[in-house]
Design an enzyme around this catalytic site. Structure first.
Site, PDB file in Angstrom:
ATOM      1  N   ASP A   8       0.874  -1.159   0.000  1.00 42.11           N
ATOM      2  CA  ASP A   8       0.000   0.000   0.000  1.00 42.11           C
ATOM      3  C   ASP A   8       0.920   1.219   0.000  1.00 42.11           C
ATOM      4  O   ASP A   8       2.118   1.107   0.293  1.00 42.11           O
ATOM      5  CB  ASP A   8      -0.888  -0.023   1.247  1.00 42.11           C
ATOM      6  CG  ASP A   8      -1.766   1.205   1.351  1.00 42.11           C
ATOM      7  OD1 ASP A   8      -2.321   1.623   0.323  1.00 42.11           O
ATOM      8  OD2 ASP A   8      -1.888   1.750   2.463  1.00 42.11           O
ATOM      9  N   ASP A  10       0.057   4.896   1.256  1.00 43.68           N
ATOM     10  CA  ASP A  10      -0.043   5.796   2.402  1.00 43.68           C
ATOM     11  C   ASP A  10       0.045   5.028   3.711  1.00 43.68           C
ATOM     12  O   ASP A  10      -0.692   4.066   3.931  1.00 43.68           O
ATOM     13  CB  ASP A  10      -1.360   6.570   2.344  1.00 43.68           C
ATOM     14  CG  ASP A  10      -1.487   7.370   1.054  1.00 43.68           C
ATOM     15  OD1 ASP A  10      -0.483   7.980   0.660  1.00 43.68           O
ATOM     16  OD2 ASP A  10      -2.571   7.376   0.455  1.00 43.68           O
TER      17      ASP A  10
END
Length: 231
Positions: A8, A10
């Protein structure tokens, strides 16, 4: 055996959440005259900017134009992160270690491409370091649906069971598990208990602990396989 690592963006490679919240707060104030709070966005973290913005708009009963308001937010965001957004501890070293081990690498973010590429540029990680870069516009169903991770696996040319996902959000952990992948929670915003309850196989403080987490997953998998054979 783990042959691919999916990140991922963030809260895993960098901590951009304060900046996208700042940009979003500015958008509501400057375009709609409404004062919202950064914490209003927390329930919608990891679901893509469409839901990130529309969820808060619903809370305040504000009618937004998702296309133009999102563009304003992203333009503001890209200005805000200049000189401020940095990679999280261990990120560069872990990516280098994965590349040295010939692991397949992907970014799978619910954000739009402009934010994904803007983040990677700002933190100094070339797109070429990844064999696949998946953004939120490439799938219809966002996390916690598994679609984004399944697409990443297809583009990497590996089976879901060969992938480990590093995620910091509950929706991302749930998506990884639904995809049939290993899920490692990154405790950048949530604690071990919350990430484990969501389904994480293990958690790390940051990516400096990621190699050890992968080694543990592979050891446990071998033990489970041996036990099934002997049983």
């Amino acid at each position: 055996m783990i042959n691919a690592v999916i990140f991922d963006m963030d809260g895993v490679l960098c901590d951009s959440e304060p900046f996208i919240c700042e940009a979003s707060v500015d958008m509501f104030r400057m375009r709609h005259g409404v004062t919202v709070q950064p914490t209003d966005f927390h329930p919608f973290t990891g679901m893509g900017e469409d839901r990130f913005l529309s969820g808060v708009a619903e809370l305040y009963n504000v009618a937004i134009n998702i296309k133009s308001d999102k563009k304003f937010t992203y333009d503001r965001y890209l200005e805000i992160i200049k000189g401020r957004l940095t990679p999280l501890h261990g990120t560069a070293d872990f990516i280098a270690a994965c590349r040295a081990r010939n692991l397949r690498l992907a970014v799978a973010s619910s954000a739009d491409r402009i934010k994904v590429e803007g983040n990677l540029k700002q933190i100094g990680i070339p797109l070429s370091h990844f064999h696949a870069v998946i953004d939120g516009t490439m799938v219809e169903l966002k996390k916690p649906a598994p679609d984004i991770f399944l697409l990443a696996a297809r583009q990497l040319g590996v089976l879901p069971a060969e992938c480990v996902v590093f995620e910091d959000a509950v929706s991302g952990i749930e998506a990884a598990r639904a995809a049939g992948m290993y899920a490692v929670g990154v405790r950048s915003s949530l604690n071990h208990a919350t990430l484990s309850q969501a389904g994480a196989h293990s958690t790390v403080q940051d990516l400096s602990e990621a190699l050890a987490a992968i080694a543990t997953l592979e050891t446990n998998n071998k033990l489970n396989t041996t036990n099934r054979i002997e049983g």
